[in-house]
Design an enzyme around this catalytic site. Sequence first.
Site, PDB file in Angstrom:
ATOM      1  N   GLY A  61       0.830  -1.201   0.000  1.00 32.33           N
ATOM      2  CA  GLY A  61       0.000   0.000   0.000  1.00 32.33           C
ATOM      3  C   GLY A  61       0.858   1.242   0.000  1.00 32.33           C
ATOM      4  CB  CYS A  92       5.184  -4.098  -0.066  1.00 35.11           C
ATOM      5  SG  CYS A  92       5.983  -2.516  -0.430  1.00 35.11           S
ATOM      6  CE1 TYR A  93       1.423   0.784   5.867  1.00 34.46           C
ATOM      7  CE2 TYR A  93      -0.300  -0.886   5.705  1.00 34.46           C
ATOM      8  CZ  TYR A  93       0.213   0.261   6.295  1.00 34.46           C
ATOM      9  OH  TYR A  93      -0.480   0.874   7.316  1.00 34.46           O
ATOM     10  CG  HIS A 182       4.846  -5.508  -4.956  1.00 34.88           C
ATOM     11  ND1 HIS A 182       3.607  -5.469  -4.362  1.00 34.88           N
ATOM     12  CD2 HIS A 182       5.463  -4.346  -4.632  1.00 34.88           C
ATOM     13  CE1 HIS A 182       3.470  -4.319  -3.704  1.00 34.88           C
ATOM     14  NE2 HIS A 182       4.575  -3.622  -3.853  1.00 34.88           N
ATOM     15  CD  GLU A 184       1.975  -8.452  -5.762  1.00 36.31           C
ATOM     16  OE1 GLU A 184       1.685  -7.299  -5.403  1.00 36.31           O
ATOM     17  OE2 GLU A 184       2.800  -9.162  -5.146  1.00 36.31           O
ATOM     18  CG  ASP A 241     -19.543  -9.157 -17.795  1.00 44.05           C
ATOM     19  OD1 ASP A 241     -18.759 -10.071 -18.129  1.00 44.05           O
ATOM     20  OD2 ASP A 241     -19.184  -7.978 -17.642  1.00 44.05           O
ATOM     21  CE  LYS A 391     -15.734  -9.067 -19.989  1.00 43.68           C
ATOM     22  NZ  LYS A 391     -16.998  -8.337 -19.888  1.00 43.68           N
TER      23      LYS A 391
END
Length: 536
Positions: A61, A92-93, A182, A184, A241, A391
Amino acid sequence: MEPPKTLKSNIVLILDYGSQYTHLITRRIRTLSIFSLCISGTSSLKTITDLNPSVIILSGGPHSVHTPNSPSFPDGFVEYVEKNGIFVLGICYGLQLIVQKLGGAVAVGEKQEYGKMVIEVVKDCGELFGGGCVGEKQVVWMSHGDEAVSLPDGFEVVARSEQGAVAAVENKCRRFYGLQYHPEVTHSPKGMETLRHFLLDVCGVEAGWKMEDVMEEEIKVIRGMVGPQDHVICALSGGVDSTVAATLVHKAIGERLHCIFVDNGLLRCKEQERVMETFEKDLHLPVTCVDASVRFLSELKGVTDPEKKRKIIGKEFIAVFDAFAHDLEKKLGRKPTYLVQGTLYPDVIESCPPPGSGKTHSHTIKSHHNVGGLPKDMKLKLIEPLKLLFKDEVRELGKILDVPVSFLKRHPFPGPGLAVRIPGDVTQGNALDILRQVDEIFIQAIKDAGIYDEIWQAFAVFLPVKTTGVQGDQRTHSNAVALRAVTSHDGMTADWYYFEHKFLDDVSRKICNSVRGVNRVCLDITSKPPSTIEWE
């Protein structure tokens, strides 16, 4: 937001502290066939305990743990996770939060670390890196100004950056772990390997989440929610959708679902025929097609302001939908009870205030997902069977439900339709007819070239200008059109698609030769930002 019951004991819960990458963590974990959910980092302890996670990830964050009112996990969190043997990973944070809250110290780093950095394993047999040996190195993506300067009791440094900053920590006994980078993002090439090892090998999470299970679970939920005499209505847009949501509900309750497709006069070439054929012949959905094009276009006559156009279209749609619901009530002898919406997980997430903003966390869906705001006296309860899915997962679910792949791969189409692709008065002259023809030629050429699936969205725009040209040895004063095609992952940012020159040459010639009233073709080569994808 209740996850499927069969997944509750095997859930990875992400507490969001505002990182731009947080929702990427959710998606990455789901690709490992592990169910993950993201909620606000400032959620109550009860919200967390009700979800009954086996692993909790504290996201990164933009905040500093030193800032007054910086977001944090709730009181009692540490006691709860330790009592229940829950694994916690801070990113991280999130790492800095663990260090500070458990008795260590975080300070402003002497050298701030942003972008690609090299880290080195400094402890043998650390669980985070699968027993990686001392001296092993990997490239990671850093984004932090603060750093851990002293660790809580029982914590050990597993890896450091080349500058000497703490890059990874763990306390195996208390099941607390932390990564300063990170994992990810794709800029951390071994990041997914680290997440996979941590979740599967260290935490022992079972990778058994399948879309077939989601479908079965949602069908059970819908049948449990909708009473045996209840009827459900759904507005179909022709998009992926709403179509997948309706197909799922139809599978659950059959003919007690009543769908409406509104032709507002602003659809693409042959759109009504094409989508109705899919609804009726391929999906066997009970759909009423209402041709309200005259009604919509008469209300739009003379209107040039983009926002006014949108509001008129929204208002007219509500009126048509309201009339459909009342007609249905007369026919059934009772009011429909539920409304199906194709709300997706990003819609739920985006409608929540960011952590640390001081605003209450809520799950109010953005208004444009609520069919433009339905009449208040309708009082319909919502069915949102896709609200936990992204999605790409909706497309996967659609395949299982036998929605044609060609339909699932369709580019997004805006709610106001061609109204946002004709700057100014959409009813002026034959702008709509010209635009439909140009758009059809452009899209067909893209399909013929085999590049449709590489493009997020492609379309033509009718420009409110006339230009001089020469056609058939005669001087003309005709319309100009623009072509736009973009690549994107989620529509939030986009880059223009790089067509081959021969493709553009062929398309331009075909448009000018085939569409009466067009003598100039332009190409939009602007990214988002600074432009939006649509022109209005």
